[in-house]
Structures are given as structure tokens and as C-alpha cells.
Design a protein around this motif. Structure first.
Motif, PDB file in Angstrom:
ATOM      1  N   ARG A   8      24.982  49.524  47.376  1.00 32.88           N
ATOM      2  CA  ARG A   8      24.779  50.933  47.455  1.00 32.88           C
ATOM      3  C   ARG A   8      23.293  51.186  46.990  1.00 32.88           C
ATOM      4  NH1 ARG A   8      28.304  54.147  43.613  1.00 32.88           N
ATOM      5  NH2 ARG A   8      26.891  55.582  44.529  1.00 32.88           N
ATOM      6  N   THR A  28      16.617  62.945  46.177  1.00 32.44           N
ATOM      7  CA  THR A  28      17.036  61.852  46.902  1.00 32.44           C
ATOM      8  C   THR A  28      17.298  62.319  48.195  1.00 32.44           C
ATOM      9  OG1 THR A  28      18.336  61.391  44.859  1.00 32.44           O
ATOM     10  CG2 THR A  28      19.368  60.647  47.050  1.00 32.44           C
ATOM     11  N   GLU A  38      21.396  58.491  50.677  1.00 32.71           N
ATOM     12  CA  GLU A  38      22.325  57.594  49.854  1.00 32.71           C
ATOM     13  C   GLU A  38      23.420  57.082  50.601  1.00 32.71           C
ATOM     14  OE1 GLU A  38      25.022  57.737  45.662  1.00 32.71           O
ATOM     15  OE2 GLU A  38      23.781  59.325  46.416  1.00 32.71           O
ATOM     16  N   GLU A  70      25.427  52.710  52.077  1.00 30.65           N
ATOM     17  CA  GLU A  70      25.875  51.327  51.500  1.00 30.65           C
ATOM     18  C   GLU A  70      25.304  50.622  52.823  1.00 30.65           C
ATOM     19  OE1 GLU A  70      29.924  50.669  50.747  1.00 30.65           O
ATOM     20  OE2 GLU A  70      29.949  51.966  48.965  1.00 30.65           O
ATOM     21  N   GLU A 106      18.150  50.130  44.591  1.00 33.13           N
ATOM     22  CA  GLU A 106      19.641  49.659  44.841  1.00 33.13           C
ATOM     23  C   GLU A 106      20.342  49.634  43.449  1.00 33.13           C
ATOM     24  OE1 GLU A 106      21.802  45.213  45.504  1.00 33.13           O
ATOM     25  OE2 GLU A 106      19.570  45.318  45.514  1.00 33.13           O
ATOM     26  N   LEU A 107      21.548  50.177  43.622  1.00 34.26           N
ATOM     27  CA  LEU A 107      22.548  50.460  42.623  1.00 34.26           C
ATOM     28  C   LEU A 107      22.719  48.968  41.766  1.00 34.26           C
ATOM     29  CD1 LEU A 107      24.264  52.326  40.819  1.00 34.26           C
ATOM     30  CD2 LEU A 107      26.109  51.765  42.130  1.00 34.26           C
ATOM     31  N   HIS A 118      23.986  49.171  38.375  1.00 35.55           N
ATOM     32  CA  HIS A 118      25.090  49.416  37.420  1.00 35.55           C
ATOM     33  C   HIS A 118      25.470  50.719  37.575  1.00 35.55           C
ATOM     34  CE1 HIS A 118      27.343  49.380  33.592  1.00 35.55           C
ATOM     35  NE2 HIS A 118      26.512  50.474  33.439  1.00 35.55           N
ATOM     36  N   ASP A 119      26.863  51.036  37.439  1.00 35.43           N
ATOM     37  CA  ASP A 119      27.722  52.284  37.442  1.00 35.43           C
ATOM     38  C   ASP A 119      28.513  52.287  36.256  1.00 35.43           C
ATOM     39  OD1 ASP A 119      29.137  54.389  38.076  1.00 35.43           O
ATOM     40  OD2 ASP A 119      29.278  53.996  39.999  1.00 35.43           O
ATOM     41  N   SER A 120      28.462  52.859  35.237  1.00 34.58           N
ATOM     42  CA  SER A 120      29.374  52.673  34.191  1.00 34.58           C
ATOM     43  C   SER A 120      30.777  53.402  34.400  1.00 34.58           C
ATOM     44  CB  SER A 120      29.001  53.594  32.973  1.00 34.58           C
ATOM     45  OG  SER A 120      28.792  55.106  33.340  1.00 34.58           O
ATOM     46  N   ASP A 121      31.012  53.959  35.725  1.00 37.28           N
ATOM     47  CA  ASP A 121      32.235  54.590  36.399  1.00 37.28           C
ATOM     48  C   ASP A 121      32.837  53.618  37.358  1.00 37.28           C
ATOM     49  OD1 ASP A 121      34.106  56.747  35.926  1.00 37.28           O
ATOM     50  OD2 ASP A 121      33.213  57.659  37.817  1.00 37.28           O
ATOM     51  N   ALA A 122      32.217  52.492  37.554  1.00 39.03           N
ATOM     52  CA  ALA A 122      32.930  51.592  38.642  1.00 39.03           C
ATOM     53  C   ALA A 122      33.863  50.751  37.860  1.00 39.03           C
ATOM     54  CB  ALA A 122      31.759  50.832  39.180  1.00 39.03           C
TER      55      ALA A 122
END
Length: 99
Positions: free
Chosen positions: A3, A23, A26, A28, A84-85, A87-91
Motif C-alpha cells: 500500500r 495526501t 492512496e 495498492e 510505502e505502508l 506498519h498498520d496496528s489495525d491490520a
């Protein structure tokens, strides 16, 4: 699939109230697709100006460009960056089964 986001960071000529990064996109995609989207954003970004009379694009790296936009009364500068993403704490972790 990774992402990505494309950011526009004001660096010159923008009023203090408009100094926050925006932004622009956004999505992928692959690294190549992300770099193509970055260049497209550098070619199209206009901030909030009515008319851009001149656009200069300077490549800083494969993931950042500096653009200088000349309007009717002033010139503005923006750093257009690709991020580039990582880390995502919600994933949810990919190797754990869904409940």
C-alpha cells in the motif's frame, strides 16, 4: 500487494495556514506502479491554485520530486513524495486464520 500514499508537502510560498502535508493519492500496487503514480501526481498537482502558468519538476530520487508552480502572482514549491505502508496496528497478521 504493498500500500502506498503520495504526499504533497509545501516548502515555499504557501501561506502558514496551508503548510500541512496533503495526501494526493492512496493505492495498492507494485513499486513500478507506485513510482509511475508519483510522477503522474507531480505532473498534475496544482494545490488550490486557479491556474498554473508554469510547472517545473525536479527529480530528487525515484520516490520524490520537487515541483515549482508559478501562478499569476507568486511561485510555490512542493515536495511530492511516495511513501510505502510498513506498519498498520489495525491490520490482522496474514499467517493467522480468521475467526
Amino acid at each position: 500487494m504493498p500500500r502506498w500514499i503520495v504526499l504533497a508537502v509545501p516548502v515555499a510560498g504557501v501561506a502558514e495556514i496551508d503548510r500541512e502535508a496533503r495526501t494526493v493519492a492512496e493505492f495498492e500496487g507494485s513499486t513500478e506502479e507506485a513510482e509511475a503514480a508519483l510522477l503522474q501526481a507531480a505532473n498534475a498537482y496544482e494545490h488550490s491554485f486557479w491556474k498554473v502558468r508554469r510547472r517545473e519538476i525536479f527529480k530528487c530520487s525515484s520516490r520524490s520530486y520537487f515541483i515549482r508552480l508559478q501562478g499569476r502572482l507568486a511561485t510555490y514549491g512542493f515536495l511530492i513524495q511516495l511513501a510505502e505502508l510498513v506498519h498498520d496496528s489495525d491490520a490482522k497478521p496474514k499467517d493467522q486464520p480468521f475467526d
